[in-house]
Design a protein around this motif. Structure first.
Motif, PDB file in Angstrom:
ATOM      1  N   PRO A 435      21.968 -34.900  -2.795  1.00  0.00           N
ATOM      2  CA  PRO A 435      21.537 -35.212  -1.429  1.00  0.00           C
ATOM      3  C   PRO A 435      20.818 -36.556  -1.377  1.00  0.00           C
ATOM      4  CG  PRO A 435      20.107 -33.555  -2.399  1.00  0.00           C
ATOM      5  CD  PRO A 435      21.222 -33.772  -3.374  1.00  0.00           C
ATOM      6  N   GLY A 436      20.666 -37.076  -0.166  1.00  0.00           N
ATOM      7  CA  GLY A 436      19.994 -38.350   0.023  1.00  0.00           C
ATOM      8  C   GLY A 436      20.951 -39.441   0.450  1.00  0.00           C
ATOM      9  N   GLN A 437      20.562 -40.677   0.212  1.00  0.00           N
ATOM     10  CA  GLN A 437      21.382 -41.820   0.604  1.00  0.00           C
ATOM     11  C   GLN A 437      22.665 -41.880  -0.233  1.00  0.00           C
ATOM     12  OE1 GLN A 437      21.137 -45.015   2.578  1.00  0.00           O
ATOM     13  NE2 GLN A 437      20.112 -43.552   3.942  1.00  0.00           N
ATOM     14  N   VAL A 438      23.802 -41.829   0.444  1.00  0.00           N
ATOM     15  CA  VAL A 438      25.105 -41.861  -0.223  1.00  0.00           C
ATOM     16  C   VAL A 438      25.937 -42.981   0.383  1.00  0.00           C
ATOM     17  CG1 VAL A 438      27.271 -40.619  -0.595  1.00  0.00           C
ATOM     18  CG2 VAL A 438      25.085 -39.413  -0.795  1.00  0.00           C
ATOM     19  N   ARG A 439      26.612 -43.728  -0.478  1.00  0.00           N
ATOM     20  CA  ARG A 439      27.526 -44.770  -0.006  1.00  0.00           C
ATOM     21  C   ARG A 439      28.913 -44.174   0.213  1.00  0.00           C
ATOM     22  NH1 ARG A 439      27.050 -50.257  -1.705  1.00  0.00           N
ATOM     23  NH2 ARG A 439      29.170 -50.069  -2.504  1.00  0.00           N
ATOM     24  N   ILE A 440      29.376 -44.227   1.436  1.00  0.00           N
ATOM     25  CA  ILE A 440      30.776 -43.923   1.726  1.00  0.00           C
ATOM     26  C   ILE A 440      31.481 -45.268   1.811  1.00  0.00           C
ATOM     27  CG2 ILE A 440      32.406 -42.805   3.284  1.00  0.00           C
ATOM     28  CD1 ILE A 440      30.080 -41.145   4.379  1.00  0.00           C
ATOM     29  N   ALA A 441      32.484 -45.486   0.985  1.00  0.00           N
ATOM     30  CA  ALA A 441      33.093 -46.812   0.915  1.00  0.00           C
ATOM     31  C   ALA A 441      34.585 -46.706   0.652  1.00  0.00           C
ATOM     32  CB  ALA A 441      32.422 -47.648  -0.183  1.00  0.00           C
ATOM     33  N   GLY A 442      35.299 -47.763   0.987  1.00  0.00           N
ATOM     34  CA  GLY A 442      36.739 -47.800   0.762  1.00  0.00           C
ATOM     35  C   GLY A 442      37.331 -49.126   1.186  1.00  0.00           C
ATOM     36  N   VAL A 443      38.614 -49.093   1.504  1.00  0.00           N
ATOM     37  CA  VAL A 443      39.341 -50.292   1.925  1.00  0.00           C
ATOM     38  C   VAL A 443      40.183 -49.957   3.152  1.00  0.00           C
ATOM     39  CG1 VAL A 443      39.426 -51.502  -0.289  1.00  0.00           C
ATOM     40  CG2 VAL A 443      41.112 -49.721   0.203  1.00  0.00           C
TER      41      VAL A 443
END
Length: 529
Positions: A435-443
């Motif tokens: 839990p907590g700050q999570v980076r959702i990332a992609g292209v």
């Protein structure tokens, strides 16, 4: 008193035992024979520098061409880049069954066994000589393998003859010693030939030797410097430039063509006033253009891996075609590969000012063999099957009415501009995260139109704008990232992109056929409590 001598007890095998014995004998004759044929053929094909003429590869390529489109899509979807391994495994399984059947028949009726071997060799020859771009010498490996296998079969059958009166009542059974000697020798020949073919194929590679000798010229028109906002690397996500070793490969070639750049020729012909032929050195002497371009395959499902960005070096194609004098009415450029693949490209896509190129370099080095060395076609904004022919040898200016390329004949669209797409790279689907700050990332990508926005939704909530990394041109993908306060539980994340024209990719899911997949990439993750 009369003494009765006890009769010897004769143990006769049961039905299952007899079947197992017969099957073993059939395999003992058939498998070494087939192995000799294939192993010797492999050696000869490798010695000729044409490994694709080995009969197994030729049969496999023929199977690929004849495979129905839904089954081909299933193989790519389920097996990915291992689809060729699965196909060849299936071909070898069928060969094993055929070989055992051959051994069973030959053990009873020699003439029929020889005829079966002739059929075995004939199938290989037909598969080889009917491949596109085949030559007469391509049948030689299969024929030589067949002759050596015939000798092996004759020897095995000769030593399978019975030699004692006791054996006469049971004709055609192998003597144990003869079985071990003859079949063992044939098996040894098959194994040695197969290993020799593999070793020779690794060393006798004109493509590798030729590529190592290539020195690429500096581009006359270098790629613009990457903007400061481009993320060259992104933890858990896709780097802006895809390394050559990681770049996807989807094609129908079971073995990578081995082409000597010094012997390579490109012919430009068809509806032109001045047909021409170019050598590799001719191309290297022309002004070179360097560009960062994203390339993707039409077989890429929503969220799939068949997309990547590289820095390509090549000769601008439009000036070369204009020099040839294209005739009025032509609307298709058909490119042909050394393995016979045909790709049809809309001619207006080559001439409208985009960076259509005859590519010779990829990420600062000569094209890798598996990506088309020495020359491939690349037309930005089109899926690979209509704009990215590898191992290029021929360009024909023609019309769509006059010719249907390989994939078009199988029902795919003749014109296939890339659709707007986006993908979540991190977090990975079906994983558990803290839990907590999570980076959702992609292209996200929409070649020729570019990406203007990417939005992310968690648990069907409001769409949140992601932060977009810079991109050097509309022909490349853009990286994106969104910071999410993850709470414990199961969550669904989805993404959508908007192109440079303001059009948002559709939500409705559609498969890859006939002109590319659509839909929002959606994943599920678990946040630990």
């Amino acid at each position: 008193m009369t003494v009765v001598e006890p009769r010897p007890v004769v143990h006769r095998p049961g039905r299952l035992g007899r079947f197992a014995t017969a099957a073993g004998r059939a395999a003992a004759i058939g498998l070494p024979t087939a192995g000799v044929a294939l192993g010797v053929a492999h050696v000869v094909a490798a010695a000729l520098g044409r490994p694709q003429t080995a009969p197994v590869l030729a049969v496999g390529s023929t199977v690929i061409d004849a495979t129905p489109r839904p089954l081909k899509d299933f193989a790519i979807r389920e097996f990915g880049t291992h689809d060729k391994v699965v196909l060849l495994s299936g071909v070898y399984l069928l060969l094993v069954l055929f070989a055992v059947g051959l051994g069973a028949v030959a053990g009873r009726r020699r003439a029929v066994g020889y005829a079966g071997l002739a059929v075995f060799v004939g199938i290989g020859v037909v598969a080889v000589v009917t491949r596109p771009a085949s030559t007469g010498i391509d049948a030689l490996p299969t024929l030589v393998g067949g002759v050596v296998a015939a000798v092996a079969l004759i020897v095995q059958l000769r030593f399978s003859q019975t030699t004692t009166a006791a054996d006469a009542a049971r004709p055609r059974l192998l003597n144990r010693r003869q079985f071990l000697v003859t079949t063992g020798a044939a098996a040894a020949v098959a194994a040695s030939a197969g290993a020799g073919g593999v070793a020779l194929g690794r060393t006798n590679t004109p493509g590798s030797r030729s590529r190592a000798a290539v020195r690429l010229p500096a581009p006359a028109d270098p790629a613009p410097a990457l903007p400061a906002g481009v993320l060259t690397t992104m933890p858990g996500g896709s780097a802006f430039v895809t390394a050559n070793r990681d770049f996807y490969r989807v094609d129908t070639a079971l073995t990578v063509p081995q082409i000597d750049a010094n012997a390579w020729r490109l012919t430009v012909h068809g509806a032109v006033d001045r047909p021409a032929t170019f050598t590799f050195d001719d191309l290297l002497r022309r002004p070179m253009r360097e560009r960062d371009i994203t390339l993707n395959c039409v077989s890429n499902e929503v969220g799939g891996p068949y997309v990547g960005t590289a820095r390509w070096l090549g000769v601008p194609l439009a000036p070369l075609l204009r020099e040839a004098g294209m005739r009025a009415g032509a609307d298709q450029l058909v490119s042909r590969s050394t393995d016979g693949m045909t790709i049809g490209t809309p001619l207006d896509a080559v001439l409208d000012g985009r960076d259509a190129m005859l590519v010779v370099g990829m990420n600062g080095e000569p094209l890798p063999l598996e990506h088309g060395f020495p020359v491939r076609l690349l037309v930005p904004g089109l899926y690979g099957y209509v704009g990215a022919c590898k191992w290029l040898t021929d360009l024909e200016v023609t019309t769509f009415d006059a010719f249907d390329a390989y994939w078009v004949r199988r029902g795919w669209a003749a014109r296939a501009p890339v659709k707007t797409a986006s993908r979540i790279d991190t977090p990975r689907p079906l994983t558990t995260i803290a839990p907590g700050q999570v980076r959702i990332a992609g292209v996200a990508w929409a070649q020729r139109r570019g990406i203007s926005a990417v939005d992310v939704s968690v648990d069907n909530g409001q769409w949140q704008p992601a932060q977009l990394a810079d991109g050097p041109s509309p022909d490349t993908w853009r990286q994106w990232v969104l910071r999410w306060d993850a709470t414990p539980g199961l969550h669904t994340i989805r993404v959508r992109a908007t192109d440079g024209r303001g059009d948002t990719q559709p939500e409705a899911r559609a498969g890859t056929f006939p002109d590319g997949a659509t839909g929002w990439h959606t994943i599920s993750v678990t946040v630990s409590g």
